[in-house]
Design a protein around this motif. Structure first.
Motif, PDB file in Angstrom:
ATOM      1  N   TYR A   1     -23.477  14.739   5.792  1.00  0.00           N
ATOM      2  CA  TYR A   1     -23.078  15.248   7.112  1.00  0.00           C
ATOM      3  C   TYR A   1     -22.100  16.413   7.011  1.00  0.00           C
ATOM      4  CZ  TYR A   1     -18.872  12.394   6.440  1.00  0.00           C
ATOM      5  OH  TYR A   1     -17.713  11.851   5.940  1.00  0.00           O
TER       6      TYR A   1
ATOM      7  N   GLY B   1       2.239   4.174   3.962  1.00  0.00           N
ATOM      8  CA  GLY B   1       3.254   3.372   3.270  1.00  0.00           C
ATOM      9  C   GLY B   1       4.354   4.259   2.698  1.00  0.00           C
TER      10      GLY B   1
ATOM     11  N   PHE C   1      -6.758  18.062   4.592  1.00  0.00           N
ATOM     12  CA  PHE C   1      -5.963  19.204   5.047  1.00  0.00           C
ATOM     13  C   PHE C   1      -4.954  18.728   6.092  1.00  0.00           C
ATOM     14  CE2 PHE C   1     -10.293  20.949   3.988  1.00  0.00           C
ATOM     15  CZ  PHE C   1      -9.916  21.329   2.700  1.00  0.00           C
TER      16      PHE C   1
ATOM     17  N   GLU D   1     -20.200  15.047   1.610  1.00  0.00           N
ATOM     18  CA  GLU D   1     -19.896  13.719   2.166  1.00  0.00           C
ATOM     19  C   GLU D   1     -21.170  13.040   2.675  1.00  0.00           C
ATOM     20  OE1 GLU D   1     -16.249  13.818   4.845  1.00  0.00           O
ATOM     21  OE2 GLU D   1     -16.288  15.846   4.045  1.00  0.00           O
TER      22      GLU D   1
ATOM     23  N   ILE E   1       4.402  -2.211  -2.715  1.00  0.00           N
ATOM     24  CA  ILE E   1       3.499  -2.733  -3.753  1.00  0.00           C
ATOM     25  C   ILE E   1       2.158  -2.002  -3.620  1.00  0.00           C
ATOM     26  CG2 ILE E   1       2.449  -4.775  -4.794  1.00  0.00           C
ATOM     27  CD1 ILE E   1       4.551  -6.466  -3.399  1.00  0.00           C
TER      28      ILE E   1
ATOM     29  N   GLY F   1      -1.080   2.397   9.721  1.00  0.00           N
ATOM     30  CA  GLY F   1      -1.991   3.297   8.995  1.00  0.00           C
ATOM     31  C   GLY F   1      -3.405   3.276   9.537  1.00  0.00           C
TER      32      GLY F   1
ATOM     33  N   CYS G   1      -5.012  10.093  -0.065  1.00  0.00           N
ATOM     34  CA  CYS G   1      -4.399  11.424  -0.159  1.00  0.00           C
ATOM     35  C   CYS G   1      -3.911  11.691  -1.583  1.00  0.00           C
ATOM     36  CB  CYS G   1      -3.257  11.563   0.846  1.00  0.00           C
ATOM     37  SG  CYS G   1      -3.758  11.188   2.508  1.00  0.00           S
TER      38      CYS G   1
ATOM     39  N   GLY H   1      -0.496   7.371  -3.211  1.00  0.00           N
ATOM     40  CA  GLY H   1      -1.181   8.418  -2.426  1.00  0.00           C
ATOM     41  C   GLY H   1      -2.402   7.901  -1.677  1.00  0.00           C
ATOM     42  N   GLY H   2      -3.006   6.818  -2.166  1.00  0.00           N
ATOM     43  CA  GLY H   2      -4.204   6.285  -1.492  1.00  0.00           C
ATOM     44  C   GLY H   2      -5.284   7.341  -1.392  1.00  0.00           C
TER      45      GLY H   2
ATOM     46  N   VAL I   1      -2.078  -6.837  -4.562  1.00  0.00           N
ATOM     47  CA  VAL I   1      -1.661  -8.001  -3.772  1.00  0.00           C
ATOM     48  C   VAL I   1      -2.881  -8.891  -3.579  1.00  0.00           C
ATOM     49  CG1 VAL I   1      -0.835  -8.790  -1.513  1.00  0.00           C
ATOM     50  CG2 VAL I   1       0.225  -6.802  -2.606  1.00  0.00           C
TER      51      VAL I   1
ATOM     52  N   MET J   1      -6.571 -12.184   2.412  1.00  0.00           N
ATOM     53  CA  MET J   1      -5.401 -12.663   1.640  1.00  0.00           C
ATOM     54  C   MET J   1      -4.621 -13.733   2.387  1.00  0.00           C
ATOM     55  SD  MET J   1      -3.719  -9.077   0.622  1.00  0.00           S
ATOM     56  CE  MET J   1      -4.661  -7.651   0.201  1.00  0.00           C
TER      57      MET J   1
ATOM     58  N   GLY K   1       0.827  -1.210   0.000  1.00  0.00           N
ATOM     59  CA  GLY K   1       0.000   0.000   0.000  1.00  0.00           C
ATOM     60  C   GLY K   1       0.858   1.255   0.000  1.00  0.00           C
TER      61      GLY K   1
ATOM     62  N   TYR L   1     -14.232   5.409   7.845  1.00  0.00           N
ATOM     63  CA  TYR L   1     -14.004   5.566   9.291  1.00  0.00           C
ATOM     64  C   TYR L   1     -14.101   4.198   9.980  1.00  0.00           C
ATOM     65  CZ  TYR L   1     -14.725  10.599   8.695  1.00  0.00           C
ATOM     66  OH  TYR L   1     -14.621  11.902   8.306  1.00  0.00           O
TER      67      TYR L   1
HETATM   68  C1  LIG Z   1     -13.624  11.395   4.307  1.00  0.00           C
HETATM   69  C2  LIG Z   1     -12.240  11.535   4.897  1.00  0.00           C
HETATM   70  C3  LIG Z   1     -11.690  12.803   5.107  1.00  0.00           C
HETATM   71  C4  LIG Z   1     -10.420  12.925   5.672  1.00  0.00           C
HETATM   72  N1  LIG Z   1      -9.888  14.169   5.869  1.00  0.00           N
HETATM   73  C5  LIG Z   1      -8.661  14.302   6.419  1.00  0.00           C
HETATM   74  C6  LIG Z   1      -8.077  15.594   6.619  1.00  0.00           C
HETATM   75  O1  LIG Z   1      -8.637  16.635   6.279  1.00  0.00           O
HETATM   76  N2  LIG Z   1      -6.851  15.650   7.214  1.00  0.00           N
HETATM   77  C7  LIG Z   1      -6.155  14.530   7.602  1.00  0.00           C
HETATM   78  O2  LIG Z   1      -5.047  14.659   8.120  1.00  0.00           O
HETATM   79  N3  LIG Z   1      -6.694  13.293   7.410  1.00  0.00           N
HETATM   80  C8  LIG Z   1      -7.912  13.155   6.833  1.00  0.00           C
HETATM   81  N4  LIG Z   1      -8.444  11.909   6.642  1.00  0.00           N
HETATM   82  C9  LIG Z   1      -7.664  10.732   7.071  1.00  0.00           C
HETATM   83  C10 LIG Z   1      -6.666  10.300   6.001  1.00  0.00           C
HETATM   84  O3  LIG Z   1      -7.338  10.001   4.800  1.00  0.00           O
HETATM   85  C11 LIG Z   1      -5.946   9.030   6.468  1.00  0.00           C
HETATM   86  O4  LIG Z   1      -5.397   9.226   7.736  1.00  0.00           O
HETATM   87  C12 LIG Z   1      -4.850   8.607   5.507  1.00  0.00           C
HETATM   88  O5  LIG Z   1      -5.250   8.693   4.173  1.00  0.00           O
HETATM   89  C13 LIG Z   1      -4.472   7.172   5.822  1.00  0.00           C
HETATM   90  O6  LIG Z   1      -3.512   6.750   4.880  1.00  0.00           O
HETATM   91  P1  LIG Z   1      -3.127   5.231   4.778  1.00  0.00           P
HETATM   92  O7  LIG Z   1      -1.886   5.172   3.966  1.00  0.00           O
HETATM   93  O8  LIG Z   1      -3.070   4.633   6.140  1.00  0.00           O
HETATM   94  O9  LIG Z   1      -4.337   4.516   4.007  1.00  0.00           O
HETATM   95  P2  LIG Z   1      -4.789   4.611   2.459  1.00  0.00           P
HETATM   96  O10 LIG Z   1      -4.734   5.989   1.979  1.00  0.00           O
HETATM   97  O11 LIG Z   1      -6.096   3.894   2.380  1.00  0.00           O
HETATM   98  O12 LIG Z   1      -3.689   3.756   1.692  1.00  0.00           O
HETATM   99  C14 LIG Z   1      -3.770   2.372   1.504  1.00  0.00           C
HETATM  100  C15 LIG Z   1      -3.171   2.028   0.144  1.00  0.00           C
HETATM  101  O13 LIG Z   1      -3.230   0.624  -0.038  1.00  0.00           O
HETATM  102  C16 LIG Z   1      -3.569   0.361  -1.405  1.00  0.00           C
HETATM  103  N5  LIG Z   1      -4.136  -0.983  -1.503  1.00  0.00           N
HETATM  104  C17 LIG Z   1      -5.349  -1.413  -1.062  1.00  0.00           C
HETATM  105  N6  LIG Z   1      -5.502  -2.732  -1.330  1.00  0.00           N
HETATM  106  C18 LIG Z   1      -4.370  -3.141  -1.942  1.00  0.00           C
HETATM  107  C19 LIG Z   1      -3.932  -4.387  -2.455  1.00  0.00           C
HETATM  108  N7  LIG Z   1      -4.668  -5.500  -2.381  1.00  0.00           N
HETATM  109  N8  LIG Z   1      -2.685  -4.455  -3.032  1.00  0.00           N
HETATM  110  C20 LIG Z   1      -1.897  -3.345  -3.109  1.00  0.00           C
HETATM  111  N9  LIG Z   1      -2.285  -2.139  -2.648  1.00  0.00           N
HETATM  112  C21 LIG Z   1      -3.498  -2.035  -2.064  1.00  0.00           C
HETATM  113  C22 LIG Z   1      -4.568   1.479  -1.720  1.00  0.00           C
HETATM  114  O14 LIG Z   1      -4.713   1.655  -3.117  1.00  0.00           O
HETATM  115  C23 LIG Z   1      -3.922   2.668  -1.016  1.00  0.00           C
HETATM  116  O15 LIG Z   1      -3.022   3.343  -1.860  1.00  0.00           O
HETATM  117  C24 LIG Z   1      -9.706  11.755   6.064  1.00  0.00           C
HETATM  118  C25 LIG Z   1     -10.251  10.494   5.832  1.00  0.00           C
HETATM  119  C26 LIG Z   1     -11.507  10.386   5.255  1.00  0.00           C
HETATM  120  C27 LIG Z   1     -12.083   9.024   5.025  1.00  0.00           C
END
Ligand SMILES: Cc1cc2nc3c(=O)[nH]c(=O)nc-3n(C[C@H](O)[C@H](O)[C@H](O)COP(=O)(O)OP(=O)(O)OC[C@H]3O[C@@H](n4cnc5c(N)ncnc54)[C@H](O)[C@@H]3O)c2cc1C
Length: 419
Positions: free
Chosen positions: A300, A11, A54, A323, A28, A393, A38, A35-36, A207, A239, A6, A366
């Motif tokens: 909301y 990641g 933000f 949202e 991977i 994460g 983000c 960026g997921g 994956v 998995m 991820g 969430y």
């Molecule tokens: C509606 C909303 C609003 C938000 N607003 C804010 C904000 O204003 N400010 C803030 O600081 N935070 C905010 N957040 C929180 C923020 O989005 C998260 O804290 C952050 O994105 C978490 O990143 P992550 O890398 O843990 O997860 P993710 O961003 O989900 O990354 C996981 C990655 O894994 C990849 N992946 C999934 N399955 C597989 C697979 N099988 N094989 C390979 N890759 C895979 C995905 O494509 C993704 O790139 C918000 C969240 C939400 C839901």
């Protein structure tokens, strides 16, 4: 070899810090771009994020890193409101009670003064203990029910404490809470994650399976000494070959999903009303986001990208996101029409000025803090640690975290692995 699954912000942060320490690792990622959540999306000359993303927090390290990666990143002061009782109220609600109609104001104040101070057993009791029945019924109960899509009396009590500002009965106070100011790149949060991802060894492919020593993804398999998972935990569990006690844990994981409706409009927001001279006590036209607790609105929160950065919309246009939280089945597309109708009747824009709509589904939004979450997470983590698999994460670690925490968690993990 360390394998990170991820390339979301967690990641990427792990990888960015591992690279600084010359570690042997790869990432991977299933999507074409890192960026997921983000990332930013370019569509019809608009730029949208996966709802507002933000960068807030109080870590000087993260602020320095953000400026290093995006030198012209903007520092912005929050403009946030609540729409309630047919009026816009500055955020936070609990520090602007005098904006409410007199009856609700008195009810909120009396409820607060005479609230029962007890050790709360769940989120519902936590709200009553901190704010009293008046504010609970007016804002906190309906808003949280709409957001979490889960019974509040089945959620643990105090995980929201760092995010919820304190009460101020005396008057207005806007500078309360964890996100009074935030950093934001002019062309969307994707600018930041793209800079973070630069020159990192990212392999693209989904994956599909993880066994004791290998990760199997679309383009082959990789042997790992250490695996860090950042993909949503329920997906990782699918998995793996799991022993009997884990599937029951899997079923107990609860989360909500979000439908983000991105909207592009010609002209400025609330432009029609502004030209006539705004008649309400509070003019919300420069809003960054607005909370909508009331049940007649399916959403909301509503935010505006172009109010945060004019680069997010073509010249002479504005953009919003809406949202809508759901659990299980995706909401019917009719909800989008209803949303547009409601926003236009509130004066956000004229209906005919909408020139782009882009719905985006966020299946994991969430993670819910159920009563079983802590115990179940421990069972999973203990089991995975035997195979050198670590969770990280928001969705990988199943916690209500934000970007700053993800960046710091990534740094911490990299340092631990390289010790
Ligand atoms: C509606 C909303 C609003 C938000 N607003 C804010 C904000 O204003 N400010 C803030 O600081 N935070 C905010 N957040 C929180 C923020 O989005 C998260 O804290 C952050 O994105 C978490 O990143 P992550 O890398 O843990 O997860 P993710 O961003 O989900 O990354 C996981 C990655 O894994 C990849 N992946 C999934 N399955 C597989 C697979 N099988 N094989 C390979 N890759 C895979 C995905 O494509 C993704 O790139 C918000 C969240 C939400 C839901």
């Amino acid at each position: 070899m360390i394998v990170i699954v991820g390339a979301g912000i967690t990641g990427l942060s792990i990888a960015y810090h591992l690279k600084k320490m010359d570690a042997d690792f790869i990432i991977i990622e299933k999507e074409k771009e890192p960026g997921g959540l983000c990332r930013s999306i370019q569509s019809n000359n608009y730029i949208f994020d996966y709802t507002g993303h933000f960068l807030h927090g109080d870590s000087p390290y993260v602020a320095r890193m953000a400026i290093e990666l995006v030198p012209d990143i903007m520092r912005i002061e929050r403009q946030s409101y609540i729409y309630l009782d047919k009026r816009f109220i500055p955020y936070p609600f609990q520090a602007h009670l005098h904006y409410l109609p007199i009856y609700n104001r008195i009810k909120s104040i009396i409820g607060y003064l005479y609230r029962k101070k007890r050790k709360p057993k769940n989120l519902e009791e936590w709200i009553l203990t901190n704010f009293g029945i008046g504010m609970a019924e007016k804002f906190f109960f309906p808003y949280n029910r709409k957001l979490w899509q889960y019974p509040l009396n089945a959620i643990v009590p105090d995980f929201l404490s760092p995010f919820v500002p304190t009460v101020n009965l005396a008057g207005s106070q806007k500078d309360l809470g964890y996100n009074v100011e935030f950093l934001y790149p002019a062309k969307g949060i994707g600018e930041f994650t793209a800079a973070l991802a630069l020159n990192l060894p990212i392999f693209h492919g989904e994956v599909k399976r993880v066994d004791e020593e290998e990760v199997h993804f679309e383009k082959g398999k990789v042997k790992f000494d250490y695996l860090i998972n950042t993909v949503p935990l329920p997906e990782l569990l699918k998995m793996l070959e799991l022993p009997e006690e884990i599937p029951s844990v899997f079923e107990s994981l609860k989360w909500n999903s979000v439908l983000a409706v991105n909207i592009g409009v010609k002209g400025e927001l609330f432009g029609f009303q502004n030209k006539r001279g705004y008649k309400r006590k509070v003019n919300p036209s420069g809003f960054h986001w607005i909370y909508f607790p009331e049940g007649n609105f399916p959403f909301y929160r509503v935010g505006s990208f172009s109010n945060v950065s004019s680069d997010m919309a073509p010249e002479g246009h504005s953009s919003l996101w809406v949202e809508i939280s759901y659990s299980g089945e995706k909401p019917d597309k009719k909800v989008i029409e209803r949303t547009i109708d409601q926003l236009s009747s509130l004066g956000f824009f004229e209906k005919g000025s909408v020139d782009h709509i882009l719905p985006v589904y966020i299946p994991y939004a969430y993670p819910v803090y159920t009563m079983r979450r802590e115990n179940d997470l421990k069972v999973i983590k203990d089991y995975l640690s035997h195979y050198n698999i670590r969770l990280a994460g928001r969705f990988g670690g199943w916690k209500y975290t934000y970007m700053e925490e993800s960046i710091l968690e990534g740094k911490r993990i990299a340092e631990e692995l390289c010790q």
